[in-house]
Design an enzyme around this catalytic site. Structure first.
Site, short mmCIF file in Angstrom:
data_model
loop_
_atom_site.label_atom_id
_atom_site.label_comp_id
_atom_site.label_asym_id
_atom_site.label_seq_id
_atom_site.Cartn_x
_atom_site.Cartn_y
_atom_site.Cartn_z
N ASP A 179 -1.60 2.35 9.86
CA ASP A 179 -2.33 1.28 9.19
C ASP A 179 -1.74 -0.08 9.55
O ASP A 179 -0.55 -0.31 9.35
CB ASP A 179 -2.29 1.47 7.67
N TYR B 28 -0.77 -9.15 10.29
CA TYR B 28 0.62 -8.72 10.39
C TYR B 28 1.21 -9.20 11.72
O TYR B 28 0.96 -8.64 12.77
CB TYR B 28 0.74 -7.20 10.30
N GLN C 291 -8.09 0.36 -0.39
CA GLN C 291 -6.64 0.29 -0.22
C GLN C 291 -6.08 -0.70 -1.24
O GLN C 291 -6.46 -1.88 -1.22
CB GLN C 291 -6.26 -0.13 1.20
N ARG D 123 8.08 -2.62 -1.74
CA ARG D 123 8.71 -3.37 -0.65
C ARG D 123 10.22 -3.12 -0.56
O ARG D 123 11.00 -4.00 -0.24
CB ARG D 123 8.38 -4.86 -0.79
N ARG E 208 10.75 -11.06 -0.04
CA ARG E 208 11.13 -10.24 -1.18
C ARG E 208 12.13 -10.93 -2.10
O ARG E 208 12.32 -10.51 -3.25
CB ARG E 208 11.68 -8.90 -0.68
N GLY F 168 6.17 1.87 5.11
CA GLY F 168 6.64 1.07 6.23
C GLY F 168 8.01 1.52 6.69
O GLY F 168 8.83 1.99 5.89
N GLN G 143 14.12 6.11 9.76
CA GLN G 143 13.34 5.92 8.53
C GLN G 143 11.99 6.62 8.65
O GLN G 143 11.49 7.19 7.67
CB GLN G 143 13.14 4.43 8.27
#
Length: 327
Positions: free
Chosen positions: A52, A57, A192, A225, A244, A294, A300
């Protein structure tokens, strides 16, 4: 990995999807492109076949990197999800709804919500080029544009479906009323929305509506996040340009920290991380078809995919619910 059909579409999506916001760099403090591409490849190699992204972005960079990363893979086994409706290059000629000011390559840019029929078609063509593909599996409006009739936007999506340029259409950040209005013109497949242990607003209206009307829910920001990874409380220093720094201030951080300490033993007993426990919990919630996660590197990505291997019992779900009630 588990796979589910998205709403009324024929799309089979992986339960965990690769969320490509951070690899675009803007607002996240940046990331090495090689690490980002390696993360996408590791995701696919571990069953996360749904990717996605969005033009916004990285102002096109995220889509371009996704396009590079999928070269060499069987395109029919990968589902590309992208968006439209956030314009920053002035092509809207002052039309649309001002959203906010951002920065691109050191220059200030004004971002607008703009979803006219002509712009939808234009953006779809640009996304196809950046992604290096001849079709998009799911195209979604990024945010509602209050200056364009929803019917006009949906007509454009319907045309793109007829042309074979997209397989299905969805929306993002739509209220139930907006979803209902959209479905008068086009039987959209999904919505979404932001959803996490700390943000469960959709449970009162969108979830029951989605279940009744076969609309898939794609959950973004399940980790808030990165806050729900617990890493912030161990090493809370973020890069100065990381959004953040302000985003986390909306939460009672002391209570969040206590909550994470409370559920950590559940993860430990399964030899899993907090992140994996949180992702699996989110995946098990009613009406949620896909959970976006993400990643900044391959390690990860593999860990996120392995979250689907976790089994959470009803007793453990109740323990988590009890802990959540105290935040």
């Amino acid at each position: 990995m588990e796979y589910s059909t998205l709403g009324n579409s024929d799309l089979k999506l992986s339960a965990i999807a690769y969320g490509a916001f951070a690899i675009g760099g803007n607002m996240w403090g940046g990331n090495e492109q090689k690490d980002s591409i390696d993360a996408v490849k590791a995701s696919i190699d571990n069953g996360v076949t749904t990717l996605d992204t969005a033009p916004f972005y990285g102002f096109g960079l995220s889509e371009e990197m996704i396009g590079k990363a999928i070269k060499g893979y069987d395109r029919s086994k990968i589902q590309l999800l992208t968006k439209f409706g956030l314009v920053w290059d002035g092509s809207n000629n002052g039309k649309g709804e001002f959203y906010f000011d951002s920065e691109n390559a050191g220059k200030k840019v004004s971002v607008y919500k703009y979803a006219s029929k002509a712009n939808v078609i234009k953006e779809a063509e640009e996304s196809l080029r950046r992604l290096g593909t001849d079709y998009i599996d799911l195209l979604q409006i990024h945010w509602p544009d209050n200056t364009t009739p929803i019917a006009e936007t949906m007509e454009a999506l319907g045309l793109l479906i007829q042309q074979g340029k997209i397989r299905a259409a969805g929306v993002s950040n739509y209220s139930v009323a907006q979803v209902m209005e959209a479905r008068k013109t086009l039987d959209i497949s999904s919505n979404q929305v932001s959803y996490s242990m700390l943000n469960r607003n959709i449970e009162s209206d969108l979830v029951p509506y989605a279940k009744k009307n076969n609309v898939g829910v794609i959950a973004y920001s399940p980790m808030e996040r990165g806050l729900l990874t617990g890493k912030y409380f161990k090493d809370g220093k973020l890069k100065e340009n990381d959004h953040r720094n302000s985003y986390f201030q909306q939460f009672n951080l002391e209570k969040v920290n206590i909550f994470l300490d409370t559920i950590a033993p559940i993860a430990d007993a399964k030899k899993a991380t907090l992140s994996q426990l949180v992702l699996r919990w989110t995946n098990l919630q009613p009406a949620v078809t896909v959970v976006l996660a993400g990643t900044r590197n391959a390690a990860q990505a593999v860990a996120n995919a392995q979250a689907m291997d976790i089994n959470i019992t009803q007793e453990e779900m109740q323990m988590i619910a009890n802990a959540l009630s105290k935040i």
